[in-house]
Each structure stands twice: as structure tokens, then as C-alpha cells.
Design an enzyme around this catalytic site. Sequence first.
Site, PDB file in Angstrom:
ATOM      1  N   ASP A   9       0.861  -1.192   0.000  1.00 45.47           N
ATOM      2  CA  ASP A   9       0.000   0.000   0.000  1.00 45.47           C
ATOM      3  C   ASP A   9       0.896   1.241   0.000  1.00 45.47           C
ATOM      4  OD1 ASP A   9      -3.158   0.668   1.335  1.00 45.47           O
ATOM      5  OD2 ASP A   9      -1.637   2.227   1.094  1.00 45.47           O
ATOM      6  N   ASP A 103      -3.869   2.341  -5.147  1.00 40.59           N
ATOM      7  CA  ASP A 103      -2.554   2.280  -4.485  1.00 40.59           C
ATOM      8  C   ASP A 103      -2.316   0.998  -3.684  1.00 40.59           C
ATOM      9  OD1 ASP A 103      -4.010   2.712  -2.099  1.00 40.59           O
ATOM     10  OD2 ASP A 103      -2.393   3.930  -1.266  1.00 40.59           O
ATOM     11  N   GLU A 104      -3.112  -0.018  -3.952  1.00 42.59           N
ATOM     12  CA  GLU A 104      -3.071  -1.225  -3.114  1.00 42.59           C
ATOM     13  C   GLU A 104      -3.046  -2.483  -3.949  1.00 42.59           C
ATOM     14  OE1 GLU A 104      -6.093  -2.501   0.124  1.00 42.59           O
ATOM     15  OE2 GLU A 104      -6.680  -0.571  -0.702  1.00 42.59           O
TER      16      GLU A 104
END
Length: 345
Positions: A9, A103-104
Site C-alpha cells: 500500500d 494504491d493497493e
Amino acid sequence: MRNNIIHVDIDAFYASVEELDNPSLIGKPMCVGGLSDRSIITTANYEARKYGIHSAMPVFMAKQLCSDLIIMPMRRSLYVEKSKEVFKIISKYSSTIEKVSIDESYLDISKNKHKPVDMIYAMKEDIKKNTGLTVSVGLSYNKFLAKLASDWNKPNGLMIITKSDIPDILKPLDINNVHGLGQKSQQKLRALGINTIEELLALPEDFLVEMFGKMGSEIYQRIRGIDNRKVEPNRVRKSMAVERTFLDTNDADLLREYIKNYATELSKDLSEKNLGFYTITLKLKNSNFKTTTHSKTFPHVIRTFDEIYEISLKIFDEQYTGEKLRLAGISASNLTDLNYEQLSF
Ligand code: TTP
Ligand code: MG
């Protein structure tokens, strides 16, 4: 074989991208959000978080907490670009990647030759060096624990949860750490005086199922370190098509009507999956089974019914020779995920 799953993340993602673009922001409390007081903060850098500022907080409230707060307007296309750069690097480290948001991602690194920790440090350094961003990584033997671990010591964190840590390491945690337990469910539990995972562990499975249905069972398992969900690589669709065979006809108006129906169907399918596309193809098959295709590629994303209908009708009117047809269809290719695409309107 041991299961090794990591969750990656990016730290304070949008805010970090703004800092990279404008280093004078570094070290100052800053967040990304709308400019009006009523708008919502999308994220805050770690400096601003010291004041209690966080995602989804209204801007006016954040300003009350920190009068020096700098608010940067959202520049989504920039974040999408950066996200792509990071994912490109991540994909060097495993071919089993499941992207879960901008973003993960989860990576299954069970088959990786290198020691997981060595691989993680190499990847973190690679990302830092080539994008300027830091990520936090959680390593464990299932998705639930890997995600929990990546949040453990943000930013730039690395946390490992092993079998022997379970359940003790989970016990003191607040129930908001249980991924899968939504806000409403948490409220229900808190009303019963259940605030920690230790208290949650005391509840029988039947009771949780009664409260939360199938998810209750899932929660019961997860807090005991059991989570059988696989890392599912995102499949990239190549194209999406609508076509039908019909009784041979050269009734151009009827054929146009078919095309209109296809455009309706295609635009619905695309919007359900939040996809757009760059290339459209009209396919025609005549009564002798000879198939012809006519494609057009555009420099911008196509996604609406109006666009699809207008373009395919234009191609049809240019290409149709008046012969009898037994099939017509339109297809969209060069698909693009609109979640990651800056729309031009
Ligand atoms: P997160 O990973 O939840 O947050 P973050 O990366 O900013 O911070 P952290 O270090 O805790 O991971 O979300 C990623 C991005 O998604 C975030 O930078 C902004 C955006 N976002 C929103 O737009 N709205 C929201 O409510 C949240 C939570 C995130
Ligand atoms: Mg993040």
C-alpha cells in the site's frame, strides 16, 4: 509449500505525489481535497495526520484542527500515472498480482526464489528509487493478515505476521482492524460492548452468522487466522462485443435499428464494468457467410451510447453495399479501465 502473501500500500498516496511535484510542501501539514470548506479531504500527509486530520474529513473541520493546513486540489491524472509506474515495478516481483485499488495490491510470492524479506526490501527500494514514493508492506500466510500487517507501522513499514503470532497479536486490536467488518457491523458490535478482537473471539460462530449472515462466518475464521481467499490476478479483457444472426435482410433501416440496439447493449456492459475503449469494429456477414470487418481507432476514450451509436452508424453507412446480411455486430477493443483513466469531460 508455504503460502507467502504480501499486501503493498502506497503511503499517503495523493499527498506524496503532490510533495514529489512540489518539494516545498514536505514537512508541512498538507492534504489533498476540494477547495471549498464543504468539500472532503481525500488524504492527508503524515504531518497533517499528527493533528488528527484524515481521509473523508470535511475541509472546514480539518482547518479547525490545523490553521496552517495547506490544501492541494486533486490532480487525478497525475495519481493515475504514478500508480501505473508503481504497479509496473511491483509486477517485476510476482506474476500473481491482484490490484485492489489505485494504491493497493496483493502479491502471491510463494513461488518466489528469494527470501520474502529480501524480495520485499528490494522491491521497496526499487519503488523509492524509480518513483520517489514509499510503500508499506505486510507479509503473512493469507490475505487478511497481510493487509492487516501492511497497516501496522506505516509509513515505509514492513510487518510480518506468522502462524505463531496468532491469535495473541490480534487480541488487543480494535475491531476496526477486521477487514470485512463494515462501519454498521462495527456499531452493532460496539453496542454489545465488543470493541477489541479479543472480545470478538469470545463470540460463537453461530452468533456472528445470526448477526452478519455468511460474512459472520468469514469474520469468525479471519480473526483466528484462517482466510482461504486466493490472490486473483486481474484479468485484462481484450474486447467486448455484441452481435446477432438474423434472417437474411438488406433492409438498411432495419439493420440500422439493430445497430442501435447493439450500441445500447454495449454501452450498458461497458458502464457496468466501468470500461471505455479506443477502437470500434463493425462486423458484417453476408448470406454467403463472407465476413467483413471495419475498424476505427480514436485518440480519446469512447464510452457513451451516443458516441457508440453515432460512430457505428457512420461506419455502416460508409461500408454497407446493400447486399443481404445474415449477421451484424459491433465490438469495442483497446479497452481501458475508467477507474484509472482521467476522463476528458
Ligand atoms: P489509502 O491507501 O487509504 O490512503 P493513503 O495512501 O493516502 O494513506 P496511507 O498511508 O494510510 O495508505 O488511499 C489511497 C488514496 O486513495 C489516497 O491517497 C486518496 C484516495 N482516497 C480517497 O480519495 N478517499 C478516501 O476516502 C480514501 C480513504 C482514499
Ligand atoms: Mg495508501
